[in-house]
Design an enzyme around this catalytic site. Structure first.
Site, mmCIF file in Angstrom:
data_model
loop_
_atom_site.group_PDB
_atom_site.id
_atom_site.type_symbol
_atom_site.label_atom_id
_atom_site.label_comp_id
_atom_site.label_asym_id
_atom_site.label_seq_id
_atom_site.Cartn_x
_atom_site.Cartn_y
_atom_site.Cartn_z
ATOM 1 N N ASP A 51 29.796 76.821 24.988
ATOM 2 C CA ASP A 51 29.435 75.467 25.404
ATOM 3 C C ASP A 51 29.278 74.520 24.227
ATOM 4 O O ASP A 51 29.168 74.940 23.097
ATOM 5 C CB ASP A 51 28.047 75.526 26.047
ATOM 6 C CG ASP A 51 28.116 75.771 27.523
ATOM 7 O OD1 ASP A 51 27.075 75.779 28.146
ATOM 8 O OD2 ASP A 51 29.246 75.937 28.050
ATOM 9 N N LYS A 61 30.779 70.685 27.953
ATOM 10 C CA LYS A 61 30.773 69.514 28.822
ATOM 11 C C LYS A 61 30.082 68.374 28.107
ATOM 12 O O LYS A 61 28.948 68.495 27.670
ATOM 13 C CB LYS A 61 30.037 69.821 30.126
ATOM 14 C CG LYS A 61 30.891 70.602 31.087
ATOM 15 C CD LYS A 61 30.110 70.912 32.330
ATOM 16 C CE LYS A 61 29.664 72.341 32.241
ATOM 17 N NZ LYS A 61 28.709 72.842 33.098
ATOM 18 N N MET A 107 17.722 67.273 29.838
ATOM 19 C CA MET A 107 18.771 66.311 30.185
ATOM 20 C C MET A 107 18.189 64.938 30.549
ATOM 21 O O MET A 107 18.730 64.239 31.397
ATOM 22 C CB MET A 107 19.617 66.830 31.364
ATOM 23 C CG MET A 107 20.349 68.108 31.028
ATOM 24 S SD MET A 107 21.156 68.871 32.459
ATOM 25 C CE MET A 107 19.790 69.718 33.238
HETATM 26 N N1 SAH Z 1 20.187 76.430 29.305
HETATM 27 C C1 SAH Z 1 19.640 75.480 28.367
HETATM 28 C C2 SAH Z 1 19.505 74.090 28.949
HETATM 29 C C3 SAH Z 1 20.788 73.439 29.296
HETATM 30 S S1 SAH Z 1 20.573 71.795 29.915
HETATM 31 C C4 SAH Z 1 18.287 75.989 27.864
HETATM 32 O O1 SAH Z 1 17.736 76.934 28.421
HETATM 33 O O2 SAH Z 1 17.787 75.426 26.888
HETATM 34 C C5 SAH Z 1 20.833 70.840 28.490
HETATM 35 C C6 SAH Z 1 19.562 70.198 28.025
HETATM 36 O O3 SAH Z 1 18.761 71.123 27.339
HETATM 37 C C7 SAH Z 1 19.757 69.072 27.038
HETATM 38 O O4 SAH Z 1 20.030 67.879 27.698
HETATM 39 C C8 SAH Z 1 18.410 69.022 26.347
HETATM 40 O O5 SAH Z 1 17.476 68.341 27.127
HETATM 41 C C9 SAH Z 1 18.007 70.472 26.337
HETATM 42 N N2 SAH Z 1 18.324 71.122 25.054
HETATM 43 C C10 SAH Z 1 19.134 72.164 24.843
HETATM 44 N N3 SAH Z 1 19.125 72.527 23.541
HETATM 45 C C11 SAH Z 1 18.283 71.692 22.923
HETATM 46 C C12 SAH Z 1 17.840 71.542 21.582
HETATM 47 N N4 SAH Z 1 18.268 72.341 20.598
HETATM 48 N N5 SAH Z 1 16.951 70.572 21.304
HETATM 49 C C13 SAH Z 1 16.498 69.756 22.263
HETATM 50 N N6 SAH Z 1 16.875 69.849 23.548
HETATM 51 C C14 SAH Z 1 17.752 70.812 23.875
#
Ligand code: SAH
Length: 471
Positions: free
Chosen positions: A251, A273, A386
């Protein structure tokens, strides 16, 4: 070429009598080890300390109070000197060697005829590491690395294999066929089943394989949580599977550093995406995983954070199940947990918050269809995934449903990476505060009084700034 200083061998000492001279901590550790290998133990020392007292009380060792005498070597087949008196240790060693008894003197390789390795114990599998006594610390460091790389279930796998050994011998008469069979078992699906705790299924599969032969080219999918960015936050299992997969499907959220840890010659497919720009639609990703697995590939589906937290992992495995493709799911550190630790914002705290909710702040047609009343509770931390684009809506709705305008809120951008930035403010002023800041995704939003702790507990950023010479 340098010759070997010691010959590595594994010794059967079950039921044999060993002598330990010394009654302290080191002697206790050796005694415990010998007991594990089934030895009988005689111990000589003026006194017993700590653990040894318990071992003695439990009847594990035969203790003679006093100082070492030559007669103590009578009927003994292995000797360990573990006193802090060098002269005594030397005498034990000399007398033992005179009788051709194997002897170990703790911390003195010159007086030893054998030394103890560092042990990685996956009984019945044993891995022994030795530096020939030149650096026990180095041996220990190596051991740590091996511990991390070798699944703890190796012992269970070996024990299972042992059960089937005779049967396989009868079934495959040639050595070659047997070797091939075991290679498939130990590197393939059956081993993975054991490693992920599904011993029953593994055994059934092994039984079937013995009866019907092993199907060579059935692929499988590993749905792996790649964590929030810092590669150190991967699990041992994630790393192992990332290094054995043939194809990596990843991803946008996967950091460069994490991607670099996948197998070097693996085929890498990017299906990231972008917001409002769905480069590969979800159903195509689902189908891609099925197709690759059916070609016999081991597919690593690498996702940011945890696959089951806003990761659509559920949809992907639904398609896999429907198509009869084997898979396993490996959890990862979700963004909320990574952000929390690395920004110094505990998600719960005795004084501030007794609950935490993870919620999606994804904007759809300019609004968010959320249970705002349930979210706007006192003493609760809310984490929005998000939510960057919808920040103004989030602040407005929470205030509308009763949360105070001065309630703290934090944005954590690119958490756990060297690019991490943290912005703090209040529900009332945050949208305005960051208007000129160019906050970039991925960014996580944390709302609640726990954000007050950020200044006090913010170890990661201050470390980083010192490294960069910003302090
Ligand atoms: N499966 C992922 C989430 C996917 S949705 C998890 O468990 O973390 C994507 C959202 O995750 C982004 O819009 C953001 O809000 C958050 N996100 C993912 N990685 C991040 C990071 N390193 N720092 C801050 N927010 C993060």
């Amino acid at each position: 070429m340098r010759t070997m200083d010691f010959l590595p061998i594994f010794m059967n000492i079950r039921g044999q009598r060993s002598l330990i001279v010394g009654g302290g901590e080191v002697a206790a550790r050796k005694a415990a080890l010998l007991l594990q290998a089934g030895a009988e133990i005689n111990l000589v020392s003026p006194e017993l300390l700590g653990n040894l007292k318990d071992m003695h009380a439990e009847g594990g060792i035969h203790f003679r109070q006093g100082t070492f005498e030559e007669g103590d070597l009578e009927g003994i087949s292995l000797v360990i000197a573990a006193t802090d008196d060098e002269a005594v240790n030397r005498r034990v060693s000399e007398l033992a060697r005179a009788r051709r008894l194997p002897v170990n003197v703790v911390d003195n390789p010159d007086l030893c005829t054998f030394i103890f390795p560092s042990i990685i114990d996956r009984s019945p599998v044993q891995i022994a590491v030795s530096t020939g006594g030149s650096s026990p610390v180095l041996a220990r460091l190596l051991r740590t690395r091996l511990e991390a790389a070798i699944p703890s279930a190796y012992g269970r796998l070996a024990a299972m294999v042992e059960q089937f050994r005779d049967e396989v011998k009868t079934r495959f008469s040639s050595v070659n066929a047997r070797r091939k069979f075991w290679e498939e078992v130990l590197q393939g699906k059956i081993a993975e089943l054991v490693f992920s705790g599904q011993d029953g299924a593994a055994e059934a599969e092994l039984k079937r394989a013995v009866a019907e032969g092993i199907e060579r080219d059935s692929g499988e999918v590993y749905l792996i949580g790649g964590g929030p960015g810092d590669p150190d936050l991967l699990t041992f299992r994630a790393l192992r599977l990332m290094q054995q997969a043939d194809v990596i499907v990843y991803d946008r959220l996967i950091s460069k550093e994490v991607l670099e840890l996948t197998r070097r010659d693996a085929h890498r497919i990017y299906v990231g995406k972008e917001r409002d720009n769905h480069s590969v639609p979800q159903d195509q990703i689902n189908q891609l995983l099925v197709d690759l697995a059916k070609e016999g590939k081991r597919v690593c589906r690498l996702k940011g954070g945890d696959p089951f937290v806003f990761g659509r992992g559920g949809e992907e495995i639904e398609t896999l199940t429907a198509n009869g493709v084997h898979f396993q799911v490996v959890p990862g550190i979700t963004a909320a947990l990574g952000s929390s630790s690395y920004a110094g914002i505990p998600l719960t705290h005795r004084d501030y918050s007794q609950a935490v909710v993870f919620v999606t702040g994804h904007l759809k047609d300019g609004s968010m269809n959320l249970n705002w009343k349930g979210l706007a509770q006192p003493n609760q931390t809310i984490v929005f995934y998000m939510g960057l684009k919808g920040l103004p809506v989030i602040c407005e709705k929470l205030m509308e449903h009763g949360l105070p305008a001065d309630l703290p809120i934090a944005l954590v951008q690119q958490a756990t990476t060297p690019r991490q930035r943290v912005f703090t403010g209040t529900l009332g002023d945050m949208p305005e505060r960051i208007a000129s800041e160019e906050v970039k995704p991925p960014t996580l939003i944390i709302v609640g009084n726990v954000v007050k702790l950020h200044d006090k507990l913010n170890w990661y950023r201050s470390e980083l700034m010192i490294e960069k010479g910003e302090h």
